[in-house]
Design a protein around this motif. Structure first.
Motif, PDB file in Angstrom:
ATOM      1  N   LEU A  14      25.059  50.511  85.810  1.00 37.35           N
ATOM      2  CA  LEU A  14      25.254  51.521  86.566  1.00 37.35           C
ATOM      3  C   LEU A  14      24.357  51.455  87.790  1.00 37.35           C
ATOM      4  O   LEU A  14      23.129  51.479  87.413  1.00 37.35           O
ATOM      5  CB  LEU A  14      25.189  52.864  85.897  1.00 37.35           C
ATOM      6  CG  LEU A  14      26.401  53.446  85.021  1.00 37.35           C
ATOM      7  CD1 LEU A  14      26.670  52.506  83.954  1.00 37.35           C
ATOM      8  CD2 LEU A  14      26.229  54.800  84.346  1.00 37.35           C
ATOM      9  N   ILE A  15      24.914  51.423  89.027  1.00 39.91           N
ATOM     10  CA  ILE A  15      23.878  51.491  90.161  1.00 39.91           C
ATOM     11  C   ILE A  15      24.240  52.702  91.179  1.00 39.91           C
ATOM     12  O   ILE A  15      25.539  52.802  91.191  1.00 39.91           O
ATOM     13  CB  ILE A  15      23.804  50.314  90.645  1.00 39.91           C
ATOM     14  CG1 ILE A  15      25.160  49.505  91.192  1.00 39.91           C
ATOM     15  CG2 ILE A  15      23.254  48.979  89.672  1.00 39.91           C
ATOM     16  CD1 ILE A  15      24.876  48.160  92.024  1.00 39.91           C
ATOM     17  N   GLY A  16      23.599  52.877  92.135  1.00 36.71           N
ATOM     18  CA  GLY A  16      23.668  54.069  93.024  1.00 36.71           C
ATOM     19  C   GLY A  16      22.577  54.637  93.266  1.00 36.71           C
ATOM     20  O   GLY A  16      21.527  54.508  92.740  1.00 36.71           O
ATOM     21  N   ASN A  17      22.657  55.408  94.346  1.00 37.58           N
ATOM     22  CA  ASN A  17      21.393  56.174  94.792  1.00 37.58           C
ATOM     23  C   ASN A  17      20.966  57.058  93.847  1.00 37.58           C
ATOM     24  O   ASN A  17      21.797  57.475  92.904  1.00 37.58           O
ATOM     25  CB  ASN A  17      21.765  57.148  95.970  1.00 37.58           C
ATOM     26  CG  ASN A  17      21.926  56.467  97.164  1.00 37.58           C
ATOM     27  OD1 ASN A  17      21.697  55.160  97.306  1.00 37.58           O
ATOM     28  ND2 ASN A  17      22.135  56.938  98.357  1.00 37.58           N
ATOM     29  N   SER A  18      19.570  57.307  93.785  1.00 39.52           N
ATOM     30  CA  SER A  18      19.034  58.460  92.985  1.00 39.52           C
ATOM     31  C   SER A  18      19.633  59.810  93.065  1.00 39.52           C
ATOM     32  O   SER A  18      19.757  60.316  94.000  1.00 39.52           O
ATOM     33  CB  SER A  18      17.559  58.432  93.248  1.00 39.52           C
ATOM     34  OG  SER A  18      16.858  59.156  92.323  1.00 39.52           O
ATOM     35  N   GLY A  19      19.733  60.404  92.029  1.00 37.55           N
ATOM     36  CA  GLY A  19      20.213  61.904  91.961  1.00 37.55           C
ATOM     37  C   GLY A  19      21.827  62.031  91.667  1.00 37.55           C
ATOM     38  O   GLY A  19      22.280  62.819  91.736  1.00 37.55           O
ATOM     39  N   VAL A  20      22.322  60.695  91.697  1.00 39.25           N
ATOM     40  CA  VAL A  20      23.971  61.047  91.756  1.00 39.25           C
ATOM     41  C   VAL A  20      24.617  61.164  90.330  1.00 39.25           C
ATOM     42  O   VAL A  20      25.406  61.347  90.053  1.00 39.25           O
ATOM     43  CB  VAL A  20      24.787  59.525  92.395  1.00 39.25           C
ATOM     44  CG1 VAL A  20      24.109  59.313  93.693  1.00 39.25           C
ATOM     45  CG2 VAL A  20      24.323  58.449  91.404  1.00 39.25           C
ATOM     46  N   GLY A  21      23.643  60.992  89.278  1.00 36.78           N
ATOM     47  CA  GLY A  21      24.161  61.442  87.896  1.00 36.78           C
ATOM     48  C   GLY A  21      24.493  60.405  87.169  1.00 36.78           C
ATOM     49  O   GLY A  21      25.174  60.386  86.299  1.00 36.78           O
ATOM     50  N   LYS A  22      23.857  58.943  87.253  1.00 37.83           N
ATOM     51  CA  LYS A  22      23.979  57.906  86.465  1.00 37.83           C
ATOM     52  C   LYS A  22      23.603  58.243  85.055  1.00 37.83           C
ATOM     53  O   LYS A  22      24.489  57.817  84.325  1.00 37.83           O
ATOM     54  CB  LYS A  22      23.145  56.679  87.128  1.00 37.83           C
ATOM     55  CG  LYS A  22      23.842  56.300  88.383  1.00 37.83           C
ATOM     56  CD  LYS A  22      23.134  54.829  88.965  1.00 37.83           C
ATOM     57  CE  LYS A  22      21.577  55.344  88.941  1.00 37.83           C
ATOM     58  NZ  LYS A  22      21.138  55.985  90.173  1.00 37.83           N
ATOM     59  N   SER A  23      22.554  58.616  84.961  1.00 37.10           N
ATOM     60  CA  SER A  23      21.854  59.030  83.750  1.00 37.10           C
ATOM     61  C   SER A  23      22.752  60.020  83.059  1.00 37.10           C
ATOM     62  O   SER A  23      23.022  59.832  81.864  1.00 37.10           O
ATOM     63  CB  SER A  23      20.526  59.570  83.672  1.00 37.10           C
ATOM     64  OG  SER A  23      19.707  58.380  84.052  1.00 37.10           O
ATOM     65  N   SER A  24      23.349  61.006  83.542  1.00 31.09           N
ATOM     66  CA  SER A  24      24.066  61.973  82.964  1.00 31.09           C
ATOM     67  C   SER A  24      25.472  61.812  82.703  1.00 31.09           C
ATOM     68  O   SER A  24      25.676  62.154  81.374  1.00 31.09           O
ATOM     69  CB  SER A  24      23.987  63.294  84.148  1.00 31.09           C
ATOM     70  OG  SER A  24      22.938  63.941  84.438  1.00 31.09           O
ATOM     71  N   PHE A  25      25.893  60.868  83.272  1.00 29.29           N
ATOM     72  CA  PHE A  25      27.183  60.398  83.041  1.00 29.29           C
ATOM     73  C   PHE A  25      27.108  59.587  81.821  1.00 29.29           C
ATOM     74  O   PHE A  25      27.923  59.445  80.752  1.00 29.29           O
ATOM     75  CB  PHE A  25      27.792  59.599  84.092  1.00 29.29           C
ATOM     76  CG  PHE A  25      29.208  60.095  84.402  1.00 29.29           C
ATOM     77  CD1 PHE A  25      29.497  61.021  85.425  1.00 29.29           C
ATOM     78  CD2 PHE A  25      30.308  59.601  83.739  1.00 29.29           C
ATOM     79  CE1 PHE A  25      30.781  61.268  85.740  1.00 29.29           C
ATOM     80  CE2 PHE A  25      31.677  59.840  84.120  1.00 29.29           C
ATOM     81  CZ  PHE A  25      31.937  61.025  85.139  1.00 29.29           C
ATOM     82  N   ASN A  31      25.924  59.977  73.923  1.00 31.01           N
ATOM     83  CA  ASN A  31      25.347  61.006  73.230  1.00 31.01           C
ATOM     84  C   ASN A  31      25.983  62.330  73.097  1.00 31.01           C
ATOM     85  O   ASN A  31      25.940  63.236  72.500  1.00 31.01           O
ATOM     86  CB  ASN A  31      24.079  61.197  73.446  1.00 31.01           C
ATOM     87  CG  ASN A  31      23.246  59.966  73.273  1.00 31.01           C
ATOM     88  OD1 ASN A  31      23.493  59.294  72.358  1.00 31.01           O
ATOM     89  ND2 ASN A  31      22.269  59.721  74.321  1.00 31.01           N
ATOM     90  N   HIS A  32      27.297  62.974  74.210  1.00 28.17           N
ATOM     91  CA  HIS A  32      27.963  63.644  74.349  1.00 28.17           C
ATOM     92  C   HIS A  32      27.081  64.923  74.772  1.00 28.17           C
ATOM     93  O   HIS A  32      26.973  66.322  74.147  1.00 28.17           O
ATOM     94  CB  HIS A  32      28.749  64.149  73.198  1.00 28.17           C
ATOM     95  CG  HIS A  32      29.556  63.210  72.661  1.00 28.17           C
ATOM     96  ND1 HIS A  32      30.804  62.771  73.289  1.00 28.17           N
ATOM     97  CD2 HIS A  32      29.426  62.336  71.676  1.00 28.17           C
ATOM     98  CE1 HIS A  32      31.348  61.734  72.603  1.00 28.17           C
ATOM     99  NE2 HIS A  32      30.600  61.429  71.546  1.00 28.17           N
ATOM    100  N   ARG A  33      25.803  64.713  75.654  1.00 31.18           N
ATOM    101  CA  ARG A  33      24.970  65.864  75.768  1.00 31.18           C
ATOM    102  C   ARG A  33      24.646  65.775  77.310  1.00 31.18           C
ATOM    103  O   ARG A  33      24.866  64.764  78.101  1.00 31.18           O
ATOM    104  CB  ARG A  33      23.598  65.577  75.082  1.00 31.18           C
ATOM    105  CG  ARG A  33      23.630  65.536  73.798  1.00 31.18           C
ATOM    106  CD  ARG A  33      22.393  65.686  73.252  1.00 31.18           C
ATOM    107  NE  ARG A  33      21.340  64.459  73.646  1.00 31.18           N
ATOM    108  CZ  ARG A  33      21.100  63.660  72.818  1.00 31.18           C
ATOM    109  NH1 ARG A  33      21.544  63.609  71.665  1.00 31.18           N
ATOM    110  NH2 ARG A  33      20.407  62.473  72.913  1.00 31.18           N
ATOM    111  N   PHE A  34      24.435  66.846  77.873  1.00 22.05           N
ATOM    112  CA  PHE A  34      24.109  67.155  79.332  1.00 22.05           C
ATOM    113  C   PHE A  34      23.122  68.071  79.409  1.00 22.05           C
ATOM    114  O   PHE A  34      22.869  69.041  78.650  1.00 22.05           O
ATOM    115  CB  PHE A  34      25.300  67.624  80.071  1.00 22.05           C
ATOM    116  CG  PHE A  34      25.061  67.817  81.608  1.00 22.05           C
ATOM    117  CD1 PHE A  34      25.118  66.799  82.416  1.00 22.05           C
ATOM    118  CD2 PHE A  34      24.923  69.144  82.049  1.00 22.05           C
ATOM    119  CE1 PHE A  34      24.906  67.028  83.737  1.00 22.05           C
ATOM    120  CE2 PHE A  34      24.481  69.314  83.307  1.00 22.05           C
ATOM    121  CZ  PHE A  34      24.524  68.251  84.172  1.00 22.05           C
ATOM    122  N   THR A  35      22.119  67.826  80.285  1.00 22.12           N
ATOM    123  CA  THR A  35      21.115  68.571  80.809  1.00 22.12           C
ATOM    124  C   THR A  35      20.955  68.866  82.029  1.00 22.12           C
ATOM    125  O   THR A  35      21.181  67.902  82.997  1.00 22.12           O
ATOM    126  CB  THR A  35      19.549  68.120  80.260  1.00 22.12           C
ATOM    127  OG1 THR A  35      18.523  69.150  80.617  1.00 22.12           O
ATOM    128  CG2 THR A  35      19.347  66.716  80.752  1.00 22.12           C
TER     129      THR A  35
END
Length: 204
Positions: A14-25, A31-35
């Motif tokens: 997964l690549i792209g600008n910081s803050g776009v939500g890569k880690s969240s997705f 893990n079916h989790r979101f923060t």
């Protein structure tokens, strides 16, 4: 698997600008989790998930790379050996969408895929739950058609259409694996083991 072999390990980047939500997705899918607490990825992070794909047991290594210039160079060596690349942007940010072409070109240079013209890219628009949208689905789809990529969009926060892009990335990655098997190439890979618990984690 149909040929009696062990599980296939696929590397999804997964690549792209910081803050776009890569880690969240990634975390929502695995893990079916979101923060709501934002923490910039330093270097790289990755999670594993085992899925069944067309009769094959597939261990997905999903790599989340830093989107800031300060740590960007740390992620490029990990592009090598990838089977599919997901280009992620924020639909409320035109800049994050415009940057995808730079990210794509950098991946092709640093990742050195065996057949760049046939390498699978998945474009993912995140944060569709927000009302201040700056990039239309039509515009994103048009660019994807130009570069031969597939387009998906959704919301990690609202758990909207999160699974679809990863399933497609796994399908395209498996096709890439079968076409260009990476065994004995010396590429950097990590073996994932599923614990006895039901949650998906990695023991590396």
């Amino acid at each position: 698997m149909s040929e009696g072999k062990g599980p296939v390990t696929l590397k999804i980047i997964l690549i792209g600008n910081s803050g776009v939500g890569k880690s969240s997705f990634m975390n929502r899918y695995v893990n079916h989790r979101f923060t709501n607490m934002y923490r910039a990825t330093i270097g790289t992070d990755f999670l594993c998930k085992t899925v069944n794909m067309d009769g094959d047991t597939v261990n997905l290594q999903i790599w989340d790379t830093a989107g800031t210039e300060r740590f960007q160079s740390l992620g490029t060596p990990l592009y090598r050996g990838a089977h599919c690349c997901m280009l992620v942007f924020d639909v409320t940010s035109k800049d994050s969408f415009s940057a995808l072409e730079v990210w794509r070109k950098e991946f092709l240079v640093q990742g050195e895929p065996q057949d760049p013209s046939d390498f699978p890219f998945i474009v993912l628009g995140n944060k569709t739950d927000l009302s201040n949208r700056e990039v239309s689905g039509k515009k994103a789809l048009q660019w994807c058609e130009e570069i031969g990529a597939e387009y998906f969009e959704g919301s990690a926060k609202e758990d909207l259409d999160v699974e679809k892009p990863f399933v497609r990335a796994a399908q395209r990655g498996l096709q890439q694996y079968k076409k260009h098997t990476l065994e004995n190439t010396g590429h950097f890979q990590i073996t994932c083991k599923q614990p006895t618990e039901t949650r998906n984690t990695c023991e590396c």
